[in-house]
Design an enzyme around this catalytic site. Structure first.
Site, PDB file in Angstrom:
ATOM      1  N   ASP A  67       0.814  -1.219   0.000  1.00  0.00           N
ATOM      2  CA  ASP A  67       0.000   0.000   0.000  1.00  0.00           C
ATOM      3  C   ASP A  67       0.848   1.270   0.000  1.00  0.00           C
ATOM      4  O   ASP A  67       2.061   1.233   0.204  1.00  0.00           O
ATOM      5  CB  ASP A  67      -0.965  -0.014   1.195  1.00  0.00           C
ATOM      6  CG  ASP A  67      -0.326  -0.545   2.477  1.00  0.00           C
ATOM      7  OD1 ASP A  67       0.917  -0.536   2.589  1.00  0.00           O
ATOM      8  OD2 ASP A  67      -1.057  -0.977   3.369  1.00  0.00           O
ATOM      9  N   ASN A 136      -7.284  -2.838  14.205  1.00  0.00           N
ATOM     10  CA  ASN A 136      -8.708  -3.116  13.973  1.00  0.00           C
ATOM     11  C   ASN A 136      -8.897  -4.352  13.083  1.00  0.00           C
ATOM     12  O   ASN A 136      -9.976  -4.596  12.566  1.00  0.00           O
ATOM     13  CB  ASN A 136      -9.392  -1.903  13.325  1.00  0.00           C
ATOM     14  CG  ASN A 136      -8.765  -1.542  11.987  1.00  0.00           C
ATOM     15  OD1 ASN A 136      -7.826  -2.208  11.528  1.00  0.00           O
ATOM     16  ND2 ASN A 136      -9.257  -0.499  11.352  1.00  0.00           N
ATOM     17  N   HIS A 138      -7.224  -4.889  10.216  1.00  0.00           N
ATOM     18  CA  HIS A 138      -6.990  -4.666   8.782  1.00  0.00           C
ATOM     19  C   HIS A 138      -5.713  -5.373   8.310  1.00  0.00           C
ATOM     20  O   HIS A 138      -4.801  -5.632   9.086  1.00  0.00           O
ATOM     21  CB  HIS A 138      -6.995  -3.174   8.414  1.00  0.00           C
ATOM     22  CG  HIS A 138      -5.803  -2.376   8.833  1.00  0.00           C
ATOM     23  ND1 HIS A 138      -5.891  -1.059   9.224  1.00  0.00           N
ATOM     24  CD2 HIS A 138      -4.485  -2.676   8.906  1.00  0.00           C
ATOM     25  CE1 HIS A 138      -4.694  -0.600   9.506  1.00  0.00           C
ATOM     26  NE2 HIS A 138      -3.814  -1.566   9.318  1.00  0.00           N
ATOM     27  N   GLU A 143      -9.804  -2.043   5.310  1.00  0.00           N
ATOM     28  CA  GLU A 143     -10.397  -1.724   6.599  1.00  0.00           C
ATOM     29  C   GLU A 143     -11.647  -2.570   6.844  1.00  0.00           C
ATOM     30  O   GLU A 143     -12.253  -3.066   5.886  1.00  0.00           O
ATOM     31  CB  GLU A 143     -10.791  -0.233   6.604  1.00  0.00           C
ATOM     32  CG  GLU A 143      -9.622   0.713   6.395  1.00  0.00           C
ATOM     33  CD  GLU A 143      -8.756   0.893   7.637  1.00  0.00           C
ATOM     34  OE1 GLU A 143      -8.645  -0.043   8.456  1.00  0.00           O
ATOM     35  OE2 GLU A 143      -8.186   1.981   7.794  1.00  0.00           O
TER      36      GLU A 143
HETATM   37  C1  F6R Z   1       1.538  -1.625   6.141  1.00  0.00           C
HETATM   38  C2  F6R Z   1       0.187  -2.163   6.225  1.00  0.00           C
HETATM   39  C3  F6R Z   1      -0.583  -2.222   7.510  1.00  0.00           C
HETATM   40  C4  F6R Z   1       0.264  -2.596   8.722  1.00  0.00           C
HETATM   41  C5  F6R Z   1      -0.594  -2.622   9.980  1.00  0.00           C
HETATM   42  C6  F6R Z   1       0.216  -2.906  11.222  1.00  0.00           C
HETATM   43  O1  F6R Z   1       2.022  -1.685   4.818  1.00  0.00           O
HETATM   44  O2  F6R Z   1      -0.326  -2.529   5.226  1.00  0.00           O
HETATM   45  O3  F6R Z   1      -1.637  -3.139   7.350  1.00  0.00           O
HETATM   46  O4  F6R Z   1       0.842  -3.854   8.515  1.00  0.00           O
HETATM   47  O5  F6R Z   1      -1.241  -1.396  10.135  1.00  0.00           O
HETATM   48  O6  F6R Z   1       1.096  -1.843  11.428  1.00  0.00           O
HETATM   49  P1  F6R Z   1       2.224  -1.883  12.562  1.00  0.00           P
HETATM   50  O7  F6R Z   1       3.186  -2.931  12.146  1.00  0.00           O
HETATM   51  O8  F6R Z   1       2.824  -0.510  12.537  1.00  0.00           O
HETATM   52  O9  F6R Z   1       1.512  -2.220  13.829  1.00  0.00           O
END
Ligand code: F6R
Length: 241
Positions: A67, A136, A138, A143
Site C-alpha cells: 500500500d 482493527n 486490517h 479496513e
Molecule cells: C503496512 C500495512 C498495515 C500494517 C498494519 C500494522 O504496509 O499494510 O496493514 O501492517 O497497520 O502496522 P504496525 O506494524 O505498525 O503495527
C-alpha cells in the site's frame, strides 16, 4: 495454518526473516509482497545484516508493496516508498526497476490501481506476501467493512487507522485520509502468506482473526482460508491462543 511462537520482538523478527530468506534462496527470482509499519522493521534489519554478510542476494528479487498513501510522493519521509528505501531497498542489491510501490501521486488513481494489479500478474503473481496486522484487524489498508474488496483499490482510512498511524506524522491532521491498497483478492492470490504480530495490544484482534468467524468486519479473518498461511507472533500477541 502454521504458527511459530517467538519469545519477543527480536525472536519474531529473526524467525520471520529466516522464512523470507529461505524463499529467496529457494527461488532467487521470487516475487515478494512487502509491508511497512513498525512490525517488519526488525525483519528488514535482519535481512540487511544477512545481505551484508553475503548470505543473501536480492539481485533478481522483485517486490510489490501492499500500500501507499494517496498524495505523498516517493521523497516524502512519511510515504511508504520512502520507508522501504530507508529500511531495505537502499541497503541491499535490489534492482530499482524490480521494486514496485503504488504511486500515490498518480493523478489517474483508478488507472494506477489497475496497472499495479496487472504488473503483479505479469510477473507471475506473488510468491510470498508479508503482512502486519492492524489494531482493527486490517491487512494492507483493507479496513473493516461489509464486503471483502478483491483488487487493488483506493480506500478511505478509518479513524482508528488514522489514530494508530499518527505517530509517524506531526499530528493526526497530517495523516492522509486515503490510500491505495492491494485488495483482499490480491493478497489471497499470493502463493504463501507470512504474517507477523507482536505485543499484547494485538492479542485480542489476533485471536478474533484466527479463531473467530470469517467476516469482512475483521479483514484478517480471511487468512483462515488461505492454503499456505504462516503466522510468526510473540508470546504477548499469542496470549489468548
Ligand atoms: C503496512 C500495512 C498495515 C500494517 C498494519 C500494522 O504496509 O499494510 O496493514 O501492517 O497497520 O502496522 P504496525 O506494524 O505498525 O503495527
Amino acid at each position: 495454518m502454521k504458527i511459530y511462537r517467538a519469545h519477543d520482538y527480536n525472536d519474531m523478527s529473526r524467525k520471520a526473516a529466516n522464512i523470507i530468506s529461505a524463499q529467496i534462496i529457494i527461488k532467487p527470482n521470487c516475487v515478494l509482497g512487502l509491508a511497512t509499519g513498525s512490525t517488519p522493521l526488525g525483519i528488514y534489519a535482519q535481512l540487511v545484516e544477512w545481505y551484508k554478510k553475503d548470505d543473501l542476494d536480492f539481485s533478481r528479487v522483485k517486490t510489490f508493496n501492499l500500500d501507499e498513501y494517496v498524495g505523498l510522493p516517493e521523497d516524502n519521509p512519511q510515504s511508504y516508498h520512502y520507508f522501504m528505501n530507508e529500511n531495505l531497498f537502499s541497503k541491499v542489491n535490489i534492482e530499482r526497476n524490480n521494486v514496485h510501490v503504488p504511486e500515490g501521486t498518480n493523478e489517474d488513481i483508478e488507472g494506477e490501481c489497475l496497472s499495479y494489479e496487472r504488473a503483479i500478474d505479469a510477473l507471475g503473481g506473488i510468491d510470498m506476501q508479508l503482512l502486519g496486522l492492524g489494531p482493527n484487524g486490517h491487512i494492507g489498508f483493507n479496513e473493516p467493512g461489509n464486503c471483502f474488496t478483491r483488487k487493488t483499490h483506493i480506500v478511505d482510512l478509518s479513524e482508528s487507522t488514522i489514530e494508530a498511524n499518527k505517530r509517524f506524522f506531526e499530528d493526526a491532521s497530517m495523516v492522509p485520509r486515503q490510500a491505495i491498497t492491494m485488495g483482499i483478492g490480491t493478497i489471497m492470490k499470493a502463493r504463501k502468506i507470512l504474517m507477523v504480530v507482536d505485543g499484547a495490544k494485538k492479542a485480542e484482534v489476533l485471536m478474533k482473526a484466527l479463531t473467530g468467524e470469517v467476516t469482512p468486519e475483521v479483514p484478517a479473518s480471511i487468512l483462515q482460508l488461505h492454503p499456505d498461511f504462516t503466522l510468526v507472533a510473540d508470546d504477548e500477541a499469542l496470549k489468548y491462543m
